[in-house]
Design a protein around this motif. Sequence first.
Motif, PDB file in Angstrom:
ATOM      1  N   PRO A  93      11.737   6.067   7.398  1.00 22.56           N
ATOM      2  CA  PRO A  93      11.400   7.387   6.838  1.00 22.56           C
ATOM      3  C   PRO A  93      10.729   7.290   5.462  1.00 22.56           C
ATOM      4  N   ALA A  94      11.220   6.393   4.613  1.00 21.65           N
ATOM      5  CA  ALA A  94      10.625   6.232   3.289  1.00 21.65           C
ATOM      6  C   ALA A  94       9.229   5.636   3.389  1.00 21.65           C
ATOM      7  N   LEU A  95       9.051   4.713   4.300  1.00 19.14           N
ATOM      8  CA  LEU A  95       7.735   4.118   4.499  1.00 19.14           C
ATOM      9  C   LEU A  95       6.754   5.168   5.018  1.00 19.14           C
ATOM     10  N   PHE A  96       7.212   6.034   5.903  1.00 13.34           N
ATOM     11  CA  PHE A  96       6.359   7.132   6.371  1.00 13.34           C
ATOM     12  C   PHE A  96       5.939   8.003   5.188  1.00 13.34           C
ATOM     13  N   ARG A  97       6.880   8.364   4.333  1.00 11.41           N
ATOM     14  CA  ARG A  97       6.532   9.189   3.170  1.00 11.41           C
ATOM     15  C   ARG A  97       5.566   8.453   2.244  1.00 11.41           C
ATOM     16  N   GLY A  98       5.715   7.136   2.144  1.00 11.74           N
ATOM     17  CA  GLY A  98       4.770   6.350   1.355  1.00 11.74           C
ATOM     18  C   GLY A  98       3.367   6.400   1.934  1.00 11.74           C
ATOM     19  N   LEU A  99       3.269   6.293   3.249  1.00  8.46           N
ATOM     20  CA  LEU A  99       1.959   6.399   3.898  1.00  8.46           C
ATOM     21  C   LEU A  99       1.371   7.798   3.712  1.00  8.46           C
ATOM     22  N   LEU A 100       2.238   8.796   3.850  1.00  6.76           N
ATOM     23  CA  LEU A 100       1.782  10.179   3.689  1.00  6.76           C
ATOM     24  C   LEU A 100       1.279  10.426   2.270  1.00  6.76           C
ATOM     25  N   THR A 101       2.009   9.950   1.266  1.00  4.91           N
ATOM     26  CA  THR A 101       1.542  10.137  -0.114  1.00  4.91           C
ATOM     27  C   THR A 101       0.335   9.254  -0.412  1.00  4.91           C
ATOM     28  N   SER A 102       0.204   8.141   0.299  1.00  3.85           N
ATOM     29  CA  SER A 102      -0.992   7.318   0.131  1.00  3.85           C
ATOM     30  C   SER A 102      -2.237   8.091   0.543  1.00  3.85           C
ATOM     31  N   PHE A 103      -2.076   8.984   1.502  1.00  2.00           N
ATOM     32  CA  PHE A 103      -3.201   9.821   1.913  1.00  2.00           C
ATOM     33  C   PHE A 103      -3.370  11.030   0.990  1.00  2.00           C
ATOM     34  N   HIS A 104      -2.283  11.672   0.617  1.00  2.00           N
ATOM     35  CA  HIS A 104      -2.366  12.951  -0.098  1.00  2.00           C
ATOM     36  C   HIS A 104      -2.462  12.853  -1.615  1.00  2.00           C
ATOM     37  N   ASP A 105      -1.909  11.834  -2.209  1.00  2.00           N
ATOM     38  CA  ASP A 105      -1.891  11.742  -3.674  1.00  2.00           C
ATOM     39  C   ASP A 105      -3.318  11.630  -4.212  1.00  2.00           C
ATOM     40  N   LEU A 106      -3.555  12.252  -5.349  1.00  2.00           N
ATOM     41  CA  LEU A 106      -4.878  12.204  -5.969  1.00  2.00           C
ATOM     42  C   LEU A 106      -5.352  10.759  -6.121  1.00  2.00           C
ATOM     43  N   TYR A 107      -4.445   9.866  -6.505  1.00  2.00           N
ATOM     44  CA  TYR A 107      -4.787   8.460  -6.684  1.00  2.00           C
ATOM     45  C   TYR A 107      -4.386   7.624  -5.468  1.00  2.00           C
ATOM     46  N   GLY A 108      -4.015   8.278  -4.385  1.00  2.00           N
ATOM     47  CA  GLY A 108      -3.537   7.579  -3.194  1.00  2.00           C
ATOM     48  C   GLY A 108      -4.548   6.594  -2.646  1.00  2.00           C
TER      49      GLY A 108
END
Length: 134
Positions: free
Chosen positions: A67-82
């Motif tokens: 679950p944490a890795l999924f959130r990391g992937l999701l923020t990798s896409f969505h974060d301004l600096y992702g």
Amino acid sequence: MDWFEDQATSAMAFAEVLGNDIDRAVTERSEVLLRRACRVLECSGPVRWTVKEATYRTAVRLPALHPALFRGLLTSFHDLYGDLEPAAALALLGQLELPAHTRHLAELRHVLVAGHKNHYGSVGAWDDAVRSCA
């Protein structure tokens, strides 16, 4: 975690807070290491893909971190600096054991299949994914 957004410090910061310890977290599975790994993975979106990819590949071996890795992937896409590489991120996503109803799972898969690296570099891609996955 601002130090993950600064490209001058993100590699060292990521290594010090998780990257150097991910093997221990996966093999020892201590509550303390797992809690830290989860938190860092969730916030790792801005870290350059080349810095975090090996850690992600190690983390995928432990379902408790999925679950944490999924959130990391999701923020990798969505974060301004992702930062992510779509094909590699899609391969990791395919290895995660997540409930079918995981929020944004289908949308993330959709944008990765389409080859999008970042929400801000592909304006409209997420909205298209939401419409297609509805």
